[in-house]
Write a protein that holds these residues in place. Sequence first.
Motif, PDB file in Angstrom:
ATOM      1  N   GLY A   1     -10.061   5.420  -7.764  1.00 42.66           N
ATOM      2  CA  GLY A   1     -11.309   5.208  -7.798  1.00 42.66           C
ATOM      3  C   GLY A   1     -11.838   5.872  -6.701  1.00 42.66           C
ATOM      4  N   THR A   2     -11.686   6.370  -5.494  1.00 42.79           N
ATOM      5  CA  THR A   2     -12.814   6.912  -4.895  1.00 42.79           C
ATOM      6  C   THR A   2     -12.184   9.006  -5.431  1.00 42.79           C
ATOM      7  OG1 THR A   2     -11.279   5.382  -2.939  1.00 42.79           O
ATOM      8  CG2 THR A   2     -12.613   7.703  -2.061  1.00 42.79           C
TER       9      THR A   2
ATOM     10  N   ASP B   1       0.569  12.365  -8.499  1.00 36.96           N
ATOM     11  CA  ASP B   1       1.671  11.430  -8.695  1.00 36.96           C
ATOM     12  C   ASP B   1       1.401  11.187 -10.036  1.00 36.96           C
ATOM     13  OD1 ASP B   1      -0.780  10.025  -8.168  1.00 36.96           O
ATOM     14  OD2 ASP B   1       0.175   9.373  -6.346  1.00 36.96           O
TER      15      ASP B   1
ATOM     16  N   HIS C   1      -1.404   4.469   2.549  1.00 34.79           N
ATOM     17  CA  HIS C   1      -0.682   5.199   1.749  1.00 34.79           C
ATOM     18  C   HIS C   1      -1.375   6.906   1.121  1.00 34.79           C
ATOM     19  CE1 HIS C   1      -1.616   2.589  -1.534  1.00 34.79           C
ATOM     20  NE2 HIS C   1      -2.269   3.920  -1.918  1.00 34.79           N
TER      21      HIS C   1
ATOM     22  N   GLY D   1      -1.058   9.738  -1.822  1.00 34.68           N
ATOM     23  CA  GLY D   1      -0.218   9.831  -3.186  1.00 34.68           C
ATOM     24  C   GLY D   1       0.495   8.629  -3.054  1.00 34.68           C
TER      25      GLY D   1
ATOM     26  N   ARG E   1      -5.738  -3.631 -11.508  1.00 33.95           N
ATOM     27  CA  ARG E   1      -7.147  -3.413 -11.548  1.00 33.95           C
ATOM     28  C   ARG E   1      -7.817  -2.836 -13.410  1.00 33.95           C
ATOM     29  NH1 ARG E   1      -9.855   1.216  -7.328  1.00 33.95           N
ATOM     30  NH2 ARG E   1      -7.624   1.323  -7.000  1.00 33.95           N
TER      31      ARG E   1
HETATM   32  C1  F6R Z   1      -4.256   8.959  -6.230  1.00 32.00           C
HETATM   33  C2  F6R Z   1      -3.068   8.398  -5.450  1.00 32.00           C
HETATM   34  C3  F6R Z   1      -3.337   7.132  -4.172  1.00 32.00           C
HETATM   35  C4  F6R Z   1      -4.886   7.072  -3.946  1.00 32.00           C
HETATM   36  C5  F6R Z   1      -4.803   5.499  -3.024  1.00 32.00           C
HETATM   37  C6  F6R Z   1      -6.478   5.086  -3.001  1.00 32.00           C
HETATM   38  O1  F6R Z   1      -3.373   9.838  -7.390  1.00 32.00           O
HETATM   39  O2  F6R Z   1      -2.079   8.969  -4.870  1.00 32.00           O
HETATM   40  O3  F6R Z   1      -2.897   6.983  -2.913  1.00 32.00           O
HETATM   41  O4  F6R Z   1      -5.765   7.836  -3.621  1.00 32.00           O
HETATM   42  O5  F6R Z   1      -4.605   4.970  -3.585  1.00 32.00           O
HETATM   43  O6  F6R Z   1      -6.615   4.681  -4.153  1.00 32.00           O
HETATM   44  P1  F6R Z   1      -8.060   4.011  -4.469  1.00 32.00           P
HETATM   45  O7  F6R Z   1      -9.463   5.273  -4.478  1.00 32.00           O
HETATM   46  O8  F6R Z   1      -8.353   4.024  -6.148  1.00 32.00           O
HETATM   47  O9  F6R Z   1      -8.460   3.380  -3.294  1.00 32.00           O
END
Ligand code: F6R
Length: 241
Positions: free
Chosen positions: A38-39, A67, A138, A140, A167
């Motif tokens: 989402g970010t 990923d 984490h 990736g 989600r």
């Molecule tokens: C996305 C990824 C993940 C997200 C992490 C944060 O390719 O590898 O590491 O960056 O799970 O996700 P959000 O932005 O949805 O909070």
Amino acid sequence: MKIIRAKDYTEMSRKAANIISAQVIMKPNCVLGLATGGTPLGTYAQLIEWYRKGDLDFAEVTTVNLDEYRGISKENPQSYWYFMHQNFFNHINIQPAHVHLPDGANLDAQAVCEGYDSVIHELGGIDLQLLGLGRDGHIGFNEPNVAFELGTHCVELTESTIEANKRFFESKEDVPREAYTMGIKSIMQARKILMVVNGADKADIVKKAFFGPVTPEVPASILQMHPDFILVLDQEAAAQI
Ligand code: F6R
């Protein structure tokens, strides 16, 4: 480590998009490492807007994503391939042949992972890697206690990541249990790393990852050691630092 504070999500996204734009303008044939989740959505939306205005050109840019779920084809709307096309690639002038994600449909993990590392190597490495931050630290799909020296590899998703990612699916049972991900080594080899983080639920992990010890328990903490790491935070995510 350079920290850039933004007042809210929109400003965070604009500041991150500015840094990516600078990279594309300075080196039109650069290699961008990209993330889903989402970010970065606001960052992609901002880049699309500047592309439409004629301020950005992606014709020579190459991308490698962090990923992809294992056991999912790219046509599947839950694949990261699909996500990236829906939210970014379909709206800019990137060449389809310049887009790379691990092949989720190929179950031969060794072939996929070695092949992906070779692609990155043959491209001459990543100029700028965009990252989001998981609530458990984490990056990736490198979950807590991953070995820092791994390149692209296949992982089993942790319960907390399955929970966070449900989600995007109809139900939790639909979330794939495995994924291919660039390793910490692949990420750390990027020449520049840009992380975007927003929201109050990330404030704890921001403090732990970037103001605590460097430890595999918090994979993102290794970024403290990167020579060109930029962290762009909104006010809520920066609340504890
Ligand atoms: C996305 C990824 C993940 C997200 C992490 C944060 O390719 O590898 O590491 O960056 O799970 O996700 P959000 O932005 O949805 O909070």
